[in-house]
Motif scaffolding. Structure first.
Motif, short mmCIF file in Angstrom:
data_model
loop_
_atom_site.label_atom_id
_atom_site.label_comp_id
_atom_site.label_asym_id
_atom_site.label_seq_id
_atom_site.Cartn_x
_atom_site.Cartn_y
_atom_site.Cartn_z
N ILE A 102 0.79 -1.11 -0.10
CA ILE A 102 0.02 -0.07 0.10
C ILE A 102 0.95 1.36 -0.15
CG2 ILE A 102 -1.64 1.39 1.20
CD1 ILE A 102 -2.40 -1.36 2.68
N SER A 103 0.76 1.98 -1.07
CA SER A 103 1.53 3.28 -1.17
C SER A 103 0.75 4.43 -0.32
CB SER A 103 2.07 3.61 -2.41
OG SER A 103 2.56 2.49 -3.00
N ILE A 104 1.28 5.08 0.50
CA ILE A 104 0.39 6.31 1.00
C ILE A 104 0.84 7.59 0.44
CG2 ILE A 104 -0.51 7.48 3.12
CD1 ILE A 104 -0.32 4.62 4.53
N ILE A 105 -0.08 8.10 -0.16
CA ILE A 105 0.32 9.75 -0.92
C ILE A 105 -0.01 10.79 0.02
CG2 ILE A 105 0.05 11.17 -3.06
CD1 ILE A 105 -0.08 8.53 -4.62
N ASN A 106 0.92 11.79 0.28
CA ASN A 106 0.29 13.10 0.80
C ASN A 106 0.01 13.93 -0.35
OD1 ASN A 106 0.43 15.73 1.54
ND2 ASN A 106 1.83 15.25 3.23
N THR A 107 -1.31 14.20 -0.48
CA THR A 107 -1.87 14.82 -1.61
C THR A 107 -1.67 16.30 -1.59
OG1 THR A 107 -3.96 15.05 -0.70
CG2 THR A 107 -3.68 13.16 -2.04
N ILE A 108 -1.04 16.89 -0.49
CA ILE A 108 -0.92 18.30 -0.37
C ILE A 108 0.60 18.57 -1.12
CG2 ILE A 108 -0.41 20.19 1.19
CD1 ILE A 108 -3.26 19.20 1.45
N LYS A 109 1.29 17.64 -0.69
CA LYS A 109 2.79 17.70 -1.24
C LYS A 109 3.13 16.80 -2.26
CE LYS A 109 4.64 18.24 3.49
NZ LYS A 109 5.83 17.87 4.39
N ASN A 110 2.05 15.92 -2.82
CA ASN A 110 2.23 15.17 -4.01
C ASN A 110 3.43 14.05 -3.70
OD1 ASN A 110 -0.33 15.44 -5.55
ND2 ASN A 110 0.32 17.12 -6.34
N ASN A 111 3.51 13.54 -2.80
CA ASN A 111 4.79 12.66 -2.61
C ASN A 111 4.39 11.39 -1.53
OD1 ASN A 111 4.82 13.57 -0.14
ND2 ASN A 111 6.74 14.50 -0.32
N ILE A 112 5.29 10.47 -1.75
CA ILE A 112 4.88 9.31 -0.93
C ILE A 112 5.00 9.41 0.56
CG2 ILE A 112 5.73 6.90 -0.74
CD1 ILE A 112 3.84 6.92 -2.92
N ASN A 113 4.36 9.32 1.28
CA ASN A 113 4.28 9.21 2.85
C ASN A 113 5.32 7.74 3.07
OD1 ASN A 113 3.63 11.50 3.49
ND2 ASN A 113 2.34 10.92 5.11
N TYR A 114 4.86 6.90 2.62
CA TYR A 114 5.55 5.58 2.74
C TYR A 114 4.88 4.42 1.92
CZ TYR A 114 2.51 4.49 6.74
OH TYR A 114 1.24 4.18 7.52
N ASN A 115 5.47 3.38 1.83
CA ASN A 115 5.03 2.13 1.37
C ASN A 115 4.84 1.07 2.35
OD1 ASN A 115 4.57 2.77 -1.47
ND2 ASN A 115 6.84 2.83 -1.92
N LYS A 116 3.80 0.59 2.49
CA LYS A 116 3.72 -0.41 3.53
C LYS A 116 3.38 -1.77 2.81
CE LYS A 116 1.48 -1.49 7.95
NZ LYS A 116 2.53 -2.29 8.22
N GLU A 117 4.10 -2.92 3.48
CA GLU A 117 3.81 -4.03 2.83
C GLU A 117 2.71 -4.74 3.37
OE1 GLU A 117 6.13 -8.61 3.08
OE2 GLU A 117 7.02 -6.89 3.22
N ASN A 118 1.75 -5.45 2.65
CA ASN A 118 0.35 -5.83 3.18
C ASN A 118 0.36 -7.47 3.15
OD1 ASN A 118 -2.21 -6.34 3.57
ND2 ASN A 118 -2.54 -6.34 1.33
N ASN A 119 0.60 -7.93 4.73
CA ASN A 119 0.41 -9.32 4.61
C ASN A 119 -0.65 -9.86 5.04
OD1 ASN A 119 3.14 -9.86 3.53
ND2 ASN A 119 3.98 -9.21 5.52
N SER A 120 -1.80 -8.67 5.62
CA SER A 120 -2.76 -9.59 6.19
C SER A 120 -4.08 -9.64 5.56
CB SER A 120 -3.07 -8.47 7.35
OG SER A 120 -1.70 -8.55 8.34
#
Length: 93
Positions: A57-75
């Protein structure tokens, strides 16, 4: 914001009709492999991109238009995550 599965990114499109870049791609943000879905939090300052190809899951900060972080999804599978995000924010509102 439009996911581009074949190029592993999200296109940011200007929807301000008063802008000179209206309906143009104004930014491209690299995310995980094969992004398939995108969902926003209620105030729109974060976009959650579900990447099917590498189960992240990539989380984008839409104010800055950049990636906050990518999180692995195992669940959870991606459709469950969308539902969980919708449920979480429906209780907050």
């Amino acid at each position: 914001y439009v996911t581009n599965s074949n190029s592993n990114n999200v296109s940011v499109i200007d929807i301000n009709s008063n802008s000179t870049s209206y309906n143009l791609i104004v930014n491209t943000i690299t995310v995980g492999k094969m992004p398939t879905s995108i969902i926003f939090n209620p105030n729109g300052n974060f976009a959650y991109v579900l990447n099917y190809g590498d189960n992240t899951i990539s989380i984008i900060n839409t104010i800055k238009n950049n990636i906050n972080y990518n999180k692995e999804n195992n669940s959870y599978n991606h459709y469950s995550i969308i539902k969980l995000i919708q449920i979480k924010y429906s209780y907050i509102n």
